[in-house]
Design an enzyme around this catalytic site. Structure first.
Site, PDB file in Angstrom:
ATOM      1  N   LYS A  84      37.197  17.668  70.773  1.00  0.00           N
ATOM      2  CA  LYS A  84      36.599  18.069  72.037  1.00  0.00           C
ATOM      3  C   LYS A  84      35.764  19.327  71.834  1.00  0.00           C
ATOM      4  CE  LYS A  84      38.517  14.854  74.573  1.00  0.00           C
ATOM      5  NZ  LYS A  84      38.945  13.977  73.503  1.00  0.00           N
ATOM      6  N   ASP A  85      34.734  19.465  72.661  1.00  0.00           N
ATOM      7  CA  ASP A  85      33.828  20.605  72.553  1.00  0.00           C
ATOM      8  C   ASP A  85      34.538  21.919  72.850  1.00  0.00           C
ATOM      9  OD1 ASP A  85      31.884  18.796  72.053  1.00  0.00           O
ATOM     10  OD2 ASP A  85      30.919  18.938  74.012  1.00  0.00           O
ATOM     11  N   LYS A  86      33.930  23.003  72.403  1.00  0.00           N
ATOM     12  CA  LYS A  86      34.459  24.339  72.674  1.00  0.00           C
ATOM     13  C   LYS A  86      34.260  24.730  74.130  1.00  0.00           C
ATOM     14  CE  LYS A  86      34.431  29.083  70.962  1.00  0.00           C
ATOM     15  NZ  LYS A  86      34.149  29.928  69.783  1.00  0.00           N
TER      16      LYS A  86
END
Length: 372
Positions: A84-86
């Site tokens: 998952k993205d930051k």
């Protein structure tokens, strides 16, 4: 097509035709929320502890490092269904050996919370999720733009969306694929995971270019005459007629690879009229090529000709990649939206099958690149 000599980032075509919509989007933990949906129920027995976590402004790897330092579990022994993205707030599932559970009893971190735990027989693996639910808040939305957003969402809900790979695949400057190409040509790299990621970016770039070409074909089929289609694509009158009579936006082609949507096996489109009914019912979808030795082969005709336009100069590297297929056309599920005129906020919620990017959907809606 010389990928190395290109100095501009490739911009895939949109399927919708409206003008850009004005709205402000910031990918922060209040305005971008992702909730992972597991592929299966956890059994309640076994040697693996499933953690349901909420992370804010952390990558999945950063979250794993924090949990590793607290529990003593090696990072390689954690399992996860997807990265998952930051940016934003993410609810996702991780697995770890159950014997280390006691080390997390007093866990506390400002950006990472353990919401609940489960027991299961096996470690989570990449792809062990059904998909993700997204919440997106747009700000500074005028009433006139809210109406445009509603219309765009209704159109996407009705017709589906282009399942491009998102900007996350291609790096800050959009050129990770060039490094992937260098590796395929013999450049050495010790970091195996990075090597695989860059080669994957190369495959993704070609996929996006082919899908964009199919979007172009679909627009042309709607806008041009049979005679013009014959001239542009060097196809027969019968093939042009088949394109023109398809009512849905994304046109299917005889001889292309289809797949049972959303998780099914690949097969060739041999009876176009029969498959169109299943496509409209969302039982099947067209599948683009992720180049490699084991990818399901396209048949013949216009589908193969268009594919060759994109992939012909890269076939020499085919044996160096495993390859696969990816759905080119996807569908929004559980779509909801609401507009707060007083705050000028427009909130959108929807579910996407695994592998699809909410940012791609948002760029299609707004008709502009999010982070330029």
């Amino acid at each position: 097509m010389n990928l190395e000599e290109e100095n501009t980032i490739f911009k895939p075509l949109y399927s919708l035709k409206h003008s850009p919509i004005n709205a402000y989007f910031s990918k922060n933990s209040d305005d971008f929320v992702v909730r992972e949906r597991p592929l299966y129920e956890f059994s309640g027995k076994g040697e693996h502890l499933i953690l349901h976590i909420n992370k804010k402004d952390l990558t999945t790897n950063e979250a794993l490092k924090i949990l590793s330092e607290t529990s003593g579990v090696k990072i390689r022994d954690f399992g996860y269904a997807g990265f998952k993205d930051k940016q934003g707030s993410t609810f996702q599932y991780l697995s770890m050996p159950k014997k280390f559970e006691s080390f997390l009893s007093n866990f506390s971190h400002p950006k990472l919370k353990i919401l609940e735990t489960f027991i299961h027989e096996n470690k989570l693996r990449i792809g062990h999720l059904k998909g993700n639910t997204f919440f997106i808040r747009l700000k500074k939305v005028l009433p006139s733009d809210a109406l445009k957003l509603e219309q765009a969402l209704m159109n996407l809900d009705k017709q589906g969306f282009t399942n491009y790979f998102g900007y996350q695949r291609f790096g800050k400057f959009g050129d990770n694929y060039k490094e992937g190409l260098e590796i395929l040509r013999g450049k050495k790299m010790k970091n195996v995971k990075m090597k695989e990621f860059l080669i994957s970016a190369f495959q993704s770039e070609l996929f996006n270019r082919y899908l964009s070409k199919r979007v172009e074909l679909s627009h042309f089929a709607n806008d041009f005459s049979e005679k013009e289609l014959i001239q542009i694509y060097k196809i027969s009158k019968e093939e042009a007629k088949e394109l023109k009579k398809q009512e849905q936006f994304f046109k299917l082609l005889k001889g292309e690879v289809l797949g049972h949507y959303p998780f099914g096996k690949c097969f060739l489109c041999e009876d176009l009229s029969a498959e169109l009914g299943r496509f409209k019912a969302r039982d099947i979808s067209a599948m683009g090529l992720l180049i490699g030795a084991k990818a399901y082969e396209t048949g013949e005709g216009l589908a193969l000709n268009l594919e060759n336009e994109i992939f012909k100069d890269t076939l020499e590297f085919k044996a160096k990649m495993q390859g696969s297929r990816r759905f080119m056309w996807g569908y929004l599920e559980e779509l909801k939206w609401r507009y707060d005129e007083e705050k000028a906020h427009f909130c959108i919620e929807f579910f996407l099958q695994k592998g699809s990017y909410a940012t791609v959907v948002l760029e299609e809606i707004l008709h502009k690149n999010l982070f330029e």
